[in-house]
Scaffold this motif. Sequence first.
Motif, short mmCIF file in Angstrom:
data_model
loop_
_atom_site.label_atom_id
_atom_site.label_comp_id
_atom_site.label_asym_id
_atom_site.label_seq_id
_atom_site.Cartn_x
_atom_site.Cartn_y
_atom_site.Cartn_z
N ILE A 158 8.58 19.98 -12.32
CA ILE A 158 8.34 19.07 -11.21
C ILE A 158 9.39 19.32 -10.12
N PRO A 159 9.09 18.95 -8.87
CA PRO A 159 10.05 19.20 -7.78
C PRO A 159 11.31 18.36 -7.91
N THR A 160 12.41 18.93 -7.43
CA THR A 160 13.66 18.20 -7.29
C THR A 160 13.95 18.05 -5.80
N ILE A 161 14.47 16.89 -5.43
CA ILE A 161 14.79 16.62 -4.03
C ILE A 161 16.25 16.18 -3.98
N GLY A 162 17.05 16.96 -3.32
CA GLY A 162 18.49 16.72 -3.33
C GLY A 162 18.98 15.85 -2.19
N ILE A 163 20.06 15.14 -2.48
CA ILE A 163 20.82 14.45 -1.44
C ILE A 163 22.29 14.64 -1.81
N LEU A 216 8.77 8.34 -8.74
CA LEU A 216 9.82 9.28 -8.35
C LEU A 216 11.08 8.90 -9.10
N GLY A 217 11.60 9.81 -9.91
CA GLY A 217 12.83 9.54 -10.66
C GLY A 217 14.07 9.75 -9.81
N HIS A 218 15.21 9.34 -10.35
CA HIS A 218 16.46 9.42 -9.59
C HIS A 218 17.62 9.52 -10.58
N GLU A 245 0.81 -1.22 0.00
CA GLU A 245 0.00 0.00 0.00
C GLU A 245 0.84 1.27 0.00
N VAL A 246 2.01 1.21 -0.66
CA VAL A 246 2.79 2.44 -0.83
C VAL A 246 2.09 3.31 -1.85
N GLN A 247 2.43 4.61 -1.84
CA GLN A 247 1.73 5.55 -2.71
C GLN A 247 2.50 5.87 -3.99
N ALA A 248 3.76 5.48 -4.04
CA ALA A 248 4.58 5.73 -5.24
C ALA A 248 5.80 4.83 -5.17
N VAL A 249 6.49 4.70 -6.30
CA VAL A 249 7.71 3.91 -6.35
C VAL A 249 8.82 4.77 -6.95
N ILE A 306 15.37 15.72 -17.76
CA ILE A 306 14.31 16.17 -18.66
C ILE A 306 13.53 14.98 -19.20
N ALA A 307 14.24 13.91 -19.55
CA ALA A 307 13.58 12.72 -20.10
C ALA A 307 12.62 12.10 -19.08
N LEU A 308 13.02 12.03 -17.82
CA LEU A 308 12.15 11.46 -16.79
C LEU A 308 10.93 12.34 -16.54
N ALA A 309 11.14 13.65 -16.56
CA ALA A 309 10.01 14.56 -16.39
C ALA A 309 9.02 14.39 -17.54
N GLN A 310 9.53 14.27 -18.74
CA GLN A 310 8.67 14.09 -19.91
C GLN A 310 7.95 12.74 -19.87
N ALA A 311 8.58 11.75 -19.22
CA ALA A 311 7.96 10.42 -19.12
C ALA A 311 6.87 10.38 -18.06
N GLY A 312 6.81 11.41 -17.23
CA GLY A 312 5.72 11.49 -16.26
C GLY A 312 6.10 11.40 -14.80
N ALA A 313 7.40 11.38 -14.47
CA ALA A 313 7.81 11.35 -13.07
C ALA A 313 7.25 12.58 -12.34
N PHE A 314 6.78 12.38 -11.09
CA PHE A 314 6.19 13.50 -10.36
C PHE A 314 7.24 14.34 -9.65
N ALA A 315 8.45 13.81 -9.48
CA ALA A 315 9.55 14.53 -8.86
C ALA A 315 10.83 13.76 -9.15
N LEU A 316 11.97 14.37 -8.86
CA LEU A 316 13.26 13.74 -9.11
C LEU A 316 14.17 13.83 -7.90
N ILE A 317 14.85 12.72 -7.58
CA ILE A 317 15.96 12.75 -6.64
C ILE A 317 17.21 13.14 -7.42
N LEU A 318 17.94 14.13 -6.91
CA LEU A 318 19.23 14.52 -7.49
C LEU A 318 20.29 14.15 -6.47
#
Length: 265
Positions: A202-207, A139-141, A111-115, A173-185
Motif C-alpha cells: 500500500i502507498p506510504t505518505i510522508g510528513i 488511512l493509517g498513521h 460525506e468524506v471518503q475515508a477516515v 505491517i499490522a495496519l496494512a494487514q488490517a486493511g488500511a489503504f495507505a499509511l502516513i509516516l
Amino acid sequence: MARRPVTLPQLQQKKQHGDPITMLTAWDYLWARLLDAAGVDVILVGDSLGMVALGYSTTLPVTLEQMIHHARAVRRGVTASFVVCDLPFLSYHESPEQALRSAGQLVKEAEVQAVKMEGASPVVCAATQRLVEAGIPVLGHVGLLPQRVHQLGGLRQQGKTEQAAEAILADAIALAQAGAFALILEHIPSELAQRITAKLEIPTIGIGAGPHCDGQVLVTADVLGLTPQAPPFAPVYADLGTQAIAALQQYCHDVRSRIYPPPQP
C-alpha cells in the motif's frame, strides 16, 4: 477542462506506477476550493485544525462534532480531490464499535471518503478491520503521533533507535494487514521510511519522513507562511502571512486617512 474525481483505486495504482501522491490539509470551504483547483490528489481534514484554525496548543481538545463541522465545509469546496478526515482524540480508542460510530458519522454527515486514525494498538488495528469491513476506507498513521504528544514528551522525531524503528515497522505491517489503504509516516528517519515503503504494497505518505515515500503531506498553513513557526521539514512556498498583514495594514491606513472609500462620482 474539469478534473476527474480522484478514486481510491487510482491512489493505490500510483504506488505501482511510481507516481507520487500529493496531499495537503484544509479546514474550511475557502482552502478546500483552492487546494482542489490546484490539483491536490488528497485533501486531509486534519485535527491539526485545532491548532491552525481554533487556536489550541495541541490537537487533543478537538471534538468529533468540530471535525464534522469542518469536514462539511471542506467537502462543499471539493469537486475532484479525495477527502480524508481525522478521527479526533478519544473518538475511536475505546473499541472498534466506537470507531465505527464515529467514522460512520463523518461519512454520513460530512460525506468524506475515508477516515484516519493514529497508531497501531490492538484496538486501532481491530477498528481498522471493522471499518474496512463496513465499507469505510482507513488511512493509517505511524511514527510521530500528535494525539500522544504528552506521552511522547513533545513532537519529536520517532524511530531513531533500532528497537523503536522495528516497532514502527511492525505497526505499519499490522495496519496494512488490517486493511488500511495507505499509511502516513510522520517525522521518522528517511531510512526507516524507505524500509517501510519497500516492505508494503500500500502507498506510504510522508510528513518529515524523507523522499522515499510514495507521496507527501504537509499542513497547508505551514507551506503558505500562515503559522508562527513551521516545522523544520515544511518549506514555505509563499509568505502569505506577511503579505496579508501588509495588505490589511494598508487598508487600515486608507480608511483612517479617508483614502478609502473614494469620493462618489
